[in-house]
Design an enzyme around this catalytic site. Structure first.
Site, PDB file in Angstrom:
ATOM      1  N   GLU A  70      -0.279   9.975  15.515  1.00 57.20           N
ATOM      2  CA  GLU A  70      -0.203  10.779  14.300  1.00 57.20           C
ATOM      3  C   GLU A  70       0.117  12.244  14.565  1.00 57.20           C
ATOM      4  OE1 GLU A  70      -3.764   9.870  12.133  1.00 57.20           O
ATOM      5  OE2 GLU A  70      -3.228   7.759  11.946  1.00 57.20           O
TER       6      GLU A  70
ATOM      7  N   LYS B 156      -5.646   4.111   0.803  1.00 53.81           N
ATOM      8  CA  LYS B 156      -4.451   3.680   1.525  1.00 53.81           C
ATOM      9  C   LYS B 156      -3.781   2.590   0.707  1.00 53.81           C
ATOM     10  CE  LYS B 156      -6.210   4.563   6.221  1.00 53.81           C
ATOM     11  NZ  LYS B 156      -6.789   3.922   7.428  1.00 53.81           N
TER      12      LYS B 156
END
Length: 426
Positions: free
Chosen positions: A205, A335
């Site tokens: 990330e 999410k």
């Protein structure tokens, strides 16, 4: 509103070089839209099923041609001719067509691709930005960017147990300033690591992934970086964690920093961290099935800190309802691919807000240049978003979209700031 005239899915690659699904949609008025589906590395066992091909000769079995075929042949047949603005109806058609309780037949990646493409197409057809189309004319709150600047756990090859060490620029006056501050701390951390002879390789990330002796060592390095960048820890820039505790939980124990720990011992550990560091949020501090531990942690520390359920809730209204009933956690991680449709994602956020839970919009470790979650964060007034470090194209795509939204909103834009977290409530 125009109707859906054409749908086509394709296999593309995500930021980890693994296949994912992208869906193109055309309406009968000529409107065209596209959406791509993200994918996680550390996934909760209760997430909707991401359909993979399993053919080891292609992409080590991670191909998504079955999901693509399900869109092009099965889903398209049912939703062609539907009004693009009928989001809930479109999603329900796909859910019923799948028929399973986890979207395992068609694949959540197939269903979500169509669901998101429909929302984009409908917004474009209405000549509205996505955040305004989904959230209405009052959508104006820009989220605090929770930037993952140091990676451990499943997102990095290191000895650090905690998966994400994040910074939250809570003292900024705008999203633009918060973004700038986050980038400044990120670059400051790189220098701090270099000066100490530590590696500056990146995790999935965009955060740095040095090999460190302990989790506390990671927090200390970030504090050094915040100060070196000219900011005051806790006032300008706060800290947040994603522990992803299910990744190191087995046989009723947490194997953490080389020792087997109980839920009570983990809670005591976090209590010590909260007392020592300017932490505003801890995500997945305990296992996804340790409901008693979650309830105890929330009872003990829920007034002081945001306790976020990710693997615990998997953006699922049913699991969130159980959390509300048992008083487990006080915030929901959102999410879209965990539940697999836009309408169910919105349902989860609305349920959370009705019950006083905060929400944090989130990317996945396997991302694309798709920016849907940036608009969703504003549309649903989540007040927080995590999209990784201020680096790597698939991460900054979301943050850059939020810059554009803030600019478009002008004087009506409001940055959530410190008020997004319980530690700063009156």
């Amino acid at each position: 509103m125009a109707t859906i005239e054409f749908i086509e899915a394709r296999e593309i690659l995500d930021s980890r070089g693994n296949p994912t699904v992208e869906v193109e949609m055309i309406l009968d008025d000529g409107t065209q839209a596209r959406a791509a589906v993200p994918s996680g590395a550390s996934t909760g066992q209760f997430e909707a099923v991401e359909l993979r091909d399993g053919d080891k000769k292609r992409y080590s079995g991670k191909g998504v041609l079955k999901a693509v075929e399900n869109v092009n042949e099965k889903i398209a047949e049912e939703v062609l001719g539907c009004d693009a603005s009928e989001q809930r109806i479109i999603d329900q058609i796909m859910i019923e067509l799948d028929g399973s309780d986890n979207k395992g037949k068609l694949g959540a990646n197939a269903i979500l691709g169509v669901s998101l493409a429909a929302a984009h197409a409908a917004a474009d057809c209405a000549e509205l930005p996505l955040y305004q189309y989904l959230g209405g004319p009052n959508s104006h709150v820009l989220p605090v960017p929770m930037m993952n600047i140091l990676n451990g756990g499943a997102h990095a090859d290191s000895d650090v147990d905690i998966q994400e060490f994040m910074i939250a620029p809570i003292g900024a006056e705008s999203f633009k300033q918060a973004y700038e501050w986050g980038a400044a701390v990120y670059h400051s951390l790189k220098k701090v690591l270099k000066d100490k002879g530590l590696a500056t390789g990146l995790g999935d990330e965009g955060g740095f992934a040095p090999n460190l002796p302990s989790n506390a060592a990671a927090l200390d390095l970030i504090l050094d970086a915040i100060k070196a960048a000219g900011f005051e820890p806790g006032k300008d820039v706060a800290l947040a964690l994603d522990v992803a505790a299910s990744e190191f939980f087995e046989d009723g124990k947490y194997t953490f920093e080389g020792q087997a720990k109980t839920s009570a011992e983990m809670i005591a550990y976090y209590e010590g961290l909260i007392a020592k560091y300017p932490l505003v949020s801890i995500e997945d501090p305990l296992d996804e099935e340790d409901w008693d531990g979650w309830a105890e942690f929330t009872k003990k520390l829920g007034e002081k800190i945001q306790i976020v359920g990710d693997d615990l809730f998997v953006t699922n209204p049913k699991r969130l309802a159980k959390g509300i009933e048992t008083k487990a956690a006080n915030a929901l991680l959102v999410k879209v691919n965990q539940i697999g449709s836009l309408s169910e994602t919105i349902d989860a956020v609305e349920l959370a807000h009705r019950n006083g839970y905060r929400c944090m919009m989130s990317h996945r470790s396997g991302e694309t240049e798709d920016t849907t979650i940036a608009d969703l964060a504003v549309a649903l007034s989540t007040g927080q978003i995590k999209s990784g470090a201020p680096a790597r194209g698939e991460r900054i795509a979301k943050y850059n979209q939020l810059l554009r939204i803030e600019e478009e909103l002008g004087d009506s834009a409001e940055y959530a700031g410190a008020s997004a977290f319980p530690r700063f409530q009156a």
